[in-house]
Write a protein that holds these residues in place. Structure first.
Motif, short mmCIF file in Angstrom:
data_model
loop_
_atom_site.label_atom_id
_atom_site.label_comp_id
_atom_site.label_asym_id
_atom_site.label_seq_id
_atom_site.Cartn_x
_atom_site.Cartn_y
_atom_site.Cartn_z
N SER A 170 0.82 -1.22 0.00
CA SER A 170 0.00 0.00 0.00
C SER A 170 0.85 1.27 0.00
O SER A 170 0.36 2.34 -0.36
CB SER A 170 -0.95 -0.01 1.20
OG SER A 170 -1.82 -1.12 1.12
N GLU A 209 -0.82 -4.58 -5.28
CA GLU A 209 -1.70 -3.51 -4.87
C GLU A 209 -2.41 -2.99 -6.11
O GLU A 209 -1.81 -2.87 -7.19
CB GLU A 209 -0.83 -2.38 -4.29
CG GLU A 209 -1.59 -1.34 -3.55
CD GLU A 209 -1.93 -1.82 -2.15
OE1 GLU A 209 -1.44 -2.88 -1.72
OE2 GLU A 209 -2.71 -1.11 -1.49
N PHE A 247 -9.45 -1.42 7.59
CA PHE A 247 -8.10 -0.95 7.27
C PHE A 247 -8.12 0.55 7.48
O PHE A 247 -9.10 1.21 7.09
CB PHE A 247 -7.73 -1.25 5.80
CG PHE A 247 -7.77 -2.71 5.45
CD1 PHE A 247 -6.75 -3.58 5.84
CD2 PHE A 247 -8.84 -3.23 4.72
CE1 PHE A 247 -6.81 -4.93 5.52
CE2 PHE A 247 -8.90 -4.58 4.40
CZ PHE A 247 -7.89 -5.44 4.80
N PHE A 249 -6.76 2.88 5.97
CA PHE A 249 -6.66 3.70 4.74
C PHE A 249 -7.85 3.52 3.80
O PHE A 249 -7.87 4.09 2.72
CB PHE A 249 -5.34 3.41 4.01
CG PHE A 249 -4.98 1.93 4.00
CD1 PHE A 249 -4.35 1.35 5.09
CD2 PHE A 249 -5.28 1.15 2.90
CE1 PHE A 249 -4.02 0.00 5.09
CE2 PHE A 249 -4.96 -0.20 2.89
CZ PHE A 249 -4.33 -0.77 3.99
N GLY A 295 -5.63 -5.11 -2.22
CA GLY A 295 -4.30 -5.70 -2.08
C GLY A 295 -4.45 -7.19 -1.90
O GLY A 295 -5.26 -7.65 -1.10
N1 PHE Z 1 -2.57 -3.53 2.64
C1 PHE Z 1 -3.57 -4.42 3.13
C2 PHE Z 1 -2.88 -5.63 3.76
O1 PHE Z 1 -1.74 -5.86 3.53
C3 PHE Z 1 -4.49 -4.89 2.02
C4 PHE Z 1 -5.30 -3.79 1.41
C5 PHE Z 1 -4.86 -3.11 0.29
C6 PHE Z 1 -6.53 -3.45 1.98
C7 PHE Z 1 -5.62 -2.10 -0.25
C8 PHE Z 1 -7.30 -2.45 1.43
C9 PHE Z 1 -6.84 -1.78 0.31
O2 PHE Z 1 -3.49 -6.37 4.52
#
Ligand code: PHE
Length: 327
Positions: A170, A209, A247, A249, A295
């Motif tokens: 991300s 991503e 999450f 974000f 992701g």
């Molecule tokens: N970065 C999060 C993870 O590693 C996954 C994700 C990516 C969630 C983008 C929401 C949007 O768990």
């Protein structure tokens, strides 16, 4: 004078296992050199009485010429083997090993193959990252428990330094939003790191991503693209479930599960609408633009796609395992 009966036979046997000219000459000096039995025995003849001397000399000469002949023939054989002028270039070549893509690279490419025609650009990201890109700009407040969920590797001997190994891809969302013009459709594959290890987790693994920032995008667009992607990826109609999740974000956020064989529901990715704080932090006008992001774990997808049940197999460098995937 006592001549060993098996001298010729053992010489023949030893010659058979000779691999090189160097080994050959070493063996020849053992049998025909100055200190060899045959040659040193000639010197002892003078101590014998005349009759025995003649008989022994005759025997030794026969032995010497047999050995000479044996070694001459053997040398020709060894030289023929190493002489390139005798190579028959019309014979088919020996089968040789052709390399292949690693299964994880193949699965990443399979994901990219779905999104590329939809104009998603592929960007690579930084594996060594700052707290800002990995957490802060993604709306993880300082001391927020979500930071602990990530089991981060910090690069300053266990102290909380500014640099860390990214815990997810991300971070590349932030780099892209700060750098690229809008609208933005991007995909970013790469390695991520978490202090975690068992049959389904590794301290290093791969994610892809996805991020879209455009006018009028909504959760329905996100759902549609994810379901279509999963059906493309697994080549079949899928039962897909969007399970509410958290999450920092994304808001709302969901984890996506698929019904897979007898295994019931399996989680394959996280996604959601990009949180307005994240867009604002990247100077994006939230009145005009919205975003969605997702992701996914590539090893998880590869395990399901290929039916592998220990994630560590992908990184054990075992050619018997890896060659099964070379197409
Ligand atoms: N970065 C999060 C993870 O590693 C996954 C994700 C990516 C969630 C983008 C929401 C949007 O768990």
């Amino acid at each position: 004078m006592q001549i060993p009966q098996d001298l010729i036979d053992t010489a023949k046997l030893k010659l058979k296992s000779v691999q090189s000219e160097a080994e050959f000459f070493q063996l020849r000096s053992q049998y025909l050199g100055k200190k060899s039995f045959v040659i040193s025995s000639f010197a002892e003849l003078k101590s014998l009485d005349p009759d025995s001397k003649v008989a022994a000399a005759k025997e030794l000469n026969i032995l010497k010429s047999k050995l000479n002949h044996l070694f001459e023939v053997a040398l020709e054989g060894i030289q023929a083997k190493t002489d390139v002028s005798l190579l028959d270039t019309t014979l088919p070549a020996d089968p040789y090993f052709v390399g292949a893509e690693h299964p994880i690279a193949e699965i990443s490419q399979r994901v990219i193959n779905y999104f590329s025609p939809l104009n998603y650009q592929v960007f690579s990201g930084n594996e060594i990252e700052t707290d800002f890109f990995n957490f802060e700009a993604l709306n993880f407040p300082e001391n927020h428990p979500a930071r602990q969920m990530h089991d981060t590797f910090y690069l300053n001997a266990g102290k909380k330094s500014e640099y860390l190994l990214r815990t997810h891809t991300s971070n590349s969302q932030i780099h892209a939003m700060l750098r690229e013009p809008l609208p933005l459709y991007m995909l970013s594959p790469g390695r991520v790191y978490r202090c975690d290890s068992d049959t389904t987790h590794l301290p290093m693994f791969t994610q892809i991503e996805g991020l879209v920032v455009d006018e009028d995008v909504n959760f329905g667009d996100l759902k549609g693209i994810i379901i279509n992607f999963l059906e493309y990826f697994f080549n079949e109609k899928m039962e897909v479930r969007f399970r509410p999740s958290y999450f920092p974000f994304t808001e709302p956020s969901a984890e996506v599960d698929i019904k897979f064989g007898d295994n019931g529901w399996l989680e394959v990715l996280g996604c959601g609408m990009v949180h307005p704080n994240v867009l604002k932090g990247c100077n994006i006008d939230t009145q005009k633009y919205r975003g969605f992001a997702f992701g996914m774990g590539i090893e998880r997808l590869a395990m399901l796609y290929y039916g592998v049940d220990d994630i560590r197999d992908f990184y054990a460098s075992n050619l018997d395992f890896l060659n099964q995937f070379s197409s």
